[in-house]
Design an enzyme around this catalytic site. Structure first.
Site, PDB file in Angstrom:
ATOM      1  N   ALA A  83       0.858  -1.184   0.000  1.00 28.76           N
ATOM      2  CA  ALA A  83       0.000   0.000   0.000  1.00 28.76           C
ATOM      3  C   ALA A  83       0.891   1.231   0.000  1.00 28.76           C
ATOM      4  CB  ALA A  83      -0.869  -0.007   1.249  1.00 28.76           C
ATOM      5  N   GLU A 129      -0.701  -9.165  -1.382  1.00 29.98           N
ATOM      6  CA  GLU A 129      -2.145  -9.459  -1.309  1.00 29.98           C
ATOM      7  C   GLU A 129      -2.776  -9.372  -2.703  1.00 29.98           C
ATOM      8  OE1 GLU A 129      -2.649  -6.532   1.899  1.00 29.98           O
ATOM      9  OE2 GLU A 129      -3.616  -8.134   3.041  1.00 29.98           O
ATOM     10  N   GLU A 149       3.774  -5.478   7.178  1.00 24.05           N
ATOM     11  CA  GLU A 149       2.902  -4.489   7.825  1.00 24.05           C
ATOM     12  C   GLU A 149       3.211  -4.337   9.310  1.00 24.05           C
ATOM     13  OE1 GLU A 149       1.892  -6.786   5.670  1.00 24.05           O
ATOM     14  OE2 GLU A 149       0.379  -5.968   4.315  1.00 24.05           O
TER      15      GLU A 149
HETATM   16  N1  CO8 Z   1       4.528   3.331  -0.289  1.00 22.44           N
HETATM   17  C1  CO8 Z   1       4.918   4.542  -0.749  1.00 22.44           C
HETATM   18  N2  CO8 Z   1       6.140   4.764  -1.288  1.00 22.44           N
HETATM   19  C2  CO8 Z   1       6.979   3.723  -1.367  1.00 22.44           C
HETATM   20  C3  CO8 Z   1       6.638   2.432  -0.919  1.00 22.44           C
HETATM   21  C4  CO8 Z   1       5.326   2.253  -0.356  1.00 22.44           C
HETATM   22  N3  CO8 Z   1       4.891   1.084   0.064  1.00 22.44           N
HETATM   23  N4  CO8 Z   1       7.687   1.601  -1.123  1.00 22.44           N
HETATM   24  C5  CO8 Z   1       8.648   2.359  -1.698  1.00 22.44           C
HETATM   25  N5  CO8 Z   1       8.234   3.639  -1.830  1.00 22.44           N
HETATM   26  C6  CO8 Z   1       8.970   4.764  -2.388  1.00 22.44           C
HETATM   27  C7  CO8 Z   1      10.014   5.283  -1.395  1.00 22.44           C
HETATM   28  O1  CO8 Z   1       9.458   6.159  -0.465  1.00 22.44           O
HETATM   29  C8  CO8 Z   1      10.982   5.946  -2.335  1.00 22.44           C
HETATM   30  O2  CO8 Z   1      10.466   7.208  -2.692  1.00 22.44           O
HETATM   31  P1  CO8 Z   1      11.482   8.495  -2.864  1.00 22.44           P
HETATM   32  O3  CO8 Z   1      12.391   8.110  -4.000  1.00 22.44           O
HETATM   33  O4  CO8 Z   1      10.546   9.615  -3.202  1.00 22.44           O
HETATM   34  O5  CO8 Z   1      12.202   8.615  -1.575  1.00 22.44           O
HETATM   35  C9  CO8 Z   1      10.944   5.076  -3.590  1.00 22.44           C
HETATM   36  O6  CO8 Z   1       9.722   4.339  -3.514  1.00 22.44           O
HETATM   37  C10 CO8 Z   1      12.071   4.083  -3.640  1.00 22.44           C
HETATM   38  O7  CO8 Z   1      12.097   3.372  -2.404  1.00 22.44           O
HETATM   39  P2  CO8 Z   1      13.474   2.954  -1.680  1.00 22.44           P
HETATM   40  O8  CO8 Z   1      14.491   4.032  -1.864  1.00 22.44           O
HETATM   41  O9  CO8 Z   1      13.148   2.537  -0.297  1.00 22.44           O
HETATM   42  O10 CO8 Z   1      13.883   1.719  -2.619  1.00 22.44           O
HETATM   43  P3  CO8 Z   1      14.721   0.435  -2.233  1.00 22.44           P
HETATM   44  O11 CO8 Z   1      14.914  -0.316  -3.526  1.00 22.44           O
HETATM   45  O12 CO8 Z   1      15.929   0.808  -1.433  1.00 22.44           O
HETATM   46  O13 CO8 Z   1      13.760  -0.409  -1.247  1.00 22.44           O
HETATM   47  C11 CO8 Z   1      11.697  -1.474  -0.601  1.00 22.44           C
HETATM   48  C12 CO8 Z   1      12.589  -0.974  -1.753  1.00 22.44           C
HETATM   49  C13 CO8 Z   1      12.354  -2.614   0.171  1.00 22.44           C
HETATM   50  C14 CO8 Z   1      10.407  -1.963  -1.278  1.00 22.44           C
HETATM   51  C15 CO8 Z   1      11.417  -0.310   0.386  1.00 22.44           C
HETATM   52  O14 CO8 Z   1      11.030   0.829  -0.357  1.00 22.44           O
HETATM   53  C16 CO8 Z   1      10.342  -0.622   1.372  1.00 22.44           C
HETATM   54  O15 CO8 Z   1      10.598  -1.266   2.387  1.00 22.44           O
HETATM   55  N6  CO8 Z   1       9.094  -0.189   1.092  1.00 22.44           N
HETATM   56  C17 CO8 Z   1       7.975  -0.376   1.982  1.00 22.44           C
HETATM   57  C18 CO8 Z   1       7.495  -1.815   1.984  1.00 22.44           C
HETATM   58  C19 CO8 Z   1       6.330  -1.986   2.925  1.00 22.44           C
HETATM   59  O16 CO8 Z   1       6.415  -1.787   4.123  1.00 22.44           O
HETATM   60  N7  CO8 Z   1       5.176  -2.414   2.380  1.00 22.44           N
HETATM   61  C20 CO8 Z   1       3.979  -2.619   3.142  1.00 22.44           C
HETATM   62  C21 CO8 Z   1       3.151  -1.388   3.112  1.00 22.44           C
HETATM   63  S1  CO8 Z   1       1.742  -1.520   4.220  1.00 22.44           S
HETATM   64  C22 CO8 Z   1       0.620  -2.398   3.348  1.00 22.44           C
HETATM   65  O17 CO8 Z   1       0.825  -2.828   2.240  1.00 22.44           O
HETATM   66  C23 CO8 Z   1      -0.689  -2.589   4.062  1.00 22.44           C
HETATM   67  C24 CO8 Z   1      -1.744  -3.247   3.201  1.00 22.44           C
HETATM   68  C25 CO8 Z   1      -3.071  -2.779   3.664  1.00 22.44           C
HETATM   69  C26 CO8 Z   1      -4.199  -3.094   2.733  1.00 22.44           C
HETATM   70  C27 CO8 Z   1      -3.897  -2.939   1.269  1.00 22.44           C
HETATM   71  C28 CO8 Z   1      -4.162  -1.570   0.747  1.00 22.44           C
HETATM   72  C29 CO8 Z   1      -3.619  -1.388  -0.689  1.00 22.44           C
END
Ligand code: CO8
Length: 275
Positions: A83, A129, A149
């Site tokens: 998300a 999901e 999450e």
């Molecule tokens: N949401 C928003 N922005 C994101 C997300 C995300 N989930 N993941 C990455 N981004 C953005 C970063 O903020 C970054 O933006 P910016 O360049 O502007 O700073 C850009 O993408 C690149 O990210 P990274 O620099 O972190 O890239 P890496 O290659 O180093 O890392 C990862 C990639 C491992 C994916 C890392 O970005 C990360 O950990 N992301 C979050 C993963 C996460 O926690 N996902 C779960 C989210 S909660 C969820 O899904 C709840 C579900 C609820 C119901 C479903 C509703 C849709």
């Protein structure tokens, strides 16, 4: 649905890419619609608009007889990193109750035609999901799956605790949901989350080949097979067997059943019409 109506929902008359902001759709083979999540700068994070566009595209595809199967992908680098965390930050316990996303998820899970997911790179949280809403999951060797999450103080909110448990079993699901740990493609294969692992550059091709095979099958039988298999996750054995039997008997009223059986006996290729 006419081609013109479908075009209004996002596919050009020529079957070319769409004007959606967060996704692209194109007819990649006859009968096969490819839906690509396209927010590379945010690692394909699923903001509400992304989910809405996916739901709208699938809704149109459901009503388009030219679409027999969908390939769902995030492209070669990332499937979806969950998300959109920025959006989640804006919600509190009251506003999340009126969230539009459950409606979009409902539309996605109601899609009656098969979905084959082609997964490369991160497939996390809501991304995982979404992948689990597909009927067949193909992973590239770079694929990484997780439900992180818990690290944000929440839990999976789009069926992750249920579908993941069905797919990989309680202990494996607990390991992912309680620790936030990621698993790689080979582990996902061993645990039953995905059907096959390919080289990353072949993931989409493999998914498209499977979708093409499905697209050539009689659509009513395909639709009922999907419905019947999903029942195994939704109801008890007795009810599931009853639903299967009912669908099985209904298919005996179709022209495609007559054609499929006749073609086999006459040693020729069947020509299915979807009736
Ligand atoms: N949401 C928003 N922005 C994101 C997300 C995300 N989930 N993941 C990455 N981004 C953005 C970063 O903020 C970054 O933006 P910016 O360049 O502007 O700073 C850009 O993408 C690149 O990210 P990274 O620099 O972190 O890239 P890496 O290659 O180093 O890392 C990862 C990639 C491992 C994916 C890392 O970005 C990360 O950990 N992301 C979050 C993963 C996460 O926690 N996902 C779960 C989210 S909660 C969820 O899904 C709840 C579900 C609820 C119901 C479903 C509703 C849709």
């Amino acid at each position: 649905m006419t081609t013109a109506e479908f075009t209004r929902a996002g596919r050009s008359e020529a079957g070319a890419e769409t004007p959606f902001a967060d996704i692209r759709i194109d007819m990649v083979r006859p009968g096969v619609l490819r839906l690509t999540i396209d927010r590379p700068k945010a690692r394909n994070a699923l903001r509400t608009q992304t989910l809405r566009e996916i739901a709208e595209a699938l809704d149109a595809a459901a009503r388009d007889a030219d679409v027999r199967c969908v390939v769902l992908t995030g492209g070669p680098k990332v499937f979806a990193a969950g998300a959109d965390i920025g959006e989640l930050a804006a919600h509190d316990a009251t506003s999340i109750l009126d969230d539009a996303r459950p409606g979009h998820w409902k539309a996605i899970r109601s899609f009656p035609k098969p979905i084959v997911a082609a997964i490369n790179g991160y497939c996390l949280g809501g991304g995982n999901e979404l992948a689990m809403h597909a009927d067949i999951l193909i992973a590239g060797t770079t694929a990484v799956f997780g439900q992180p999450e818990v690290n944000l103080g929440i839990i999976p909110g789009a069926g992750g605790t249920q579908r993941l448990t069905h797919a990989v079993g309680k202990s494996n699901a607990m390991l992912m949901a309680l620790t936030g740990a990621f698993i790689d493609a080979q582990t996902a294969l061993a645990q039953g989350l995905v059907s096959e692992v390919t080289q990353p550059e072949l993931t989409e091709d493999r998914a498209i080949t499977i979708a093409e095979t499905i697209a050539a099958k009689p659509p009513l039988a395909v639709r009922m097979a999907k419905e019947a298999v999903l029942k195994a996750h939704e109801v008890g054995l007795e009810q599931g067997l009853h639903a299967e039997r009912r669908a099985f008997c209904q298919l005996f009223a179709t022209e495609d059943k007559r054609e499929g059986v006749s073609a086999f006996l006459e040693k020729r290729r069947p020509a299915f019409t979807g009736r």
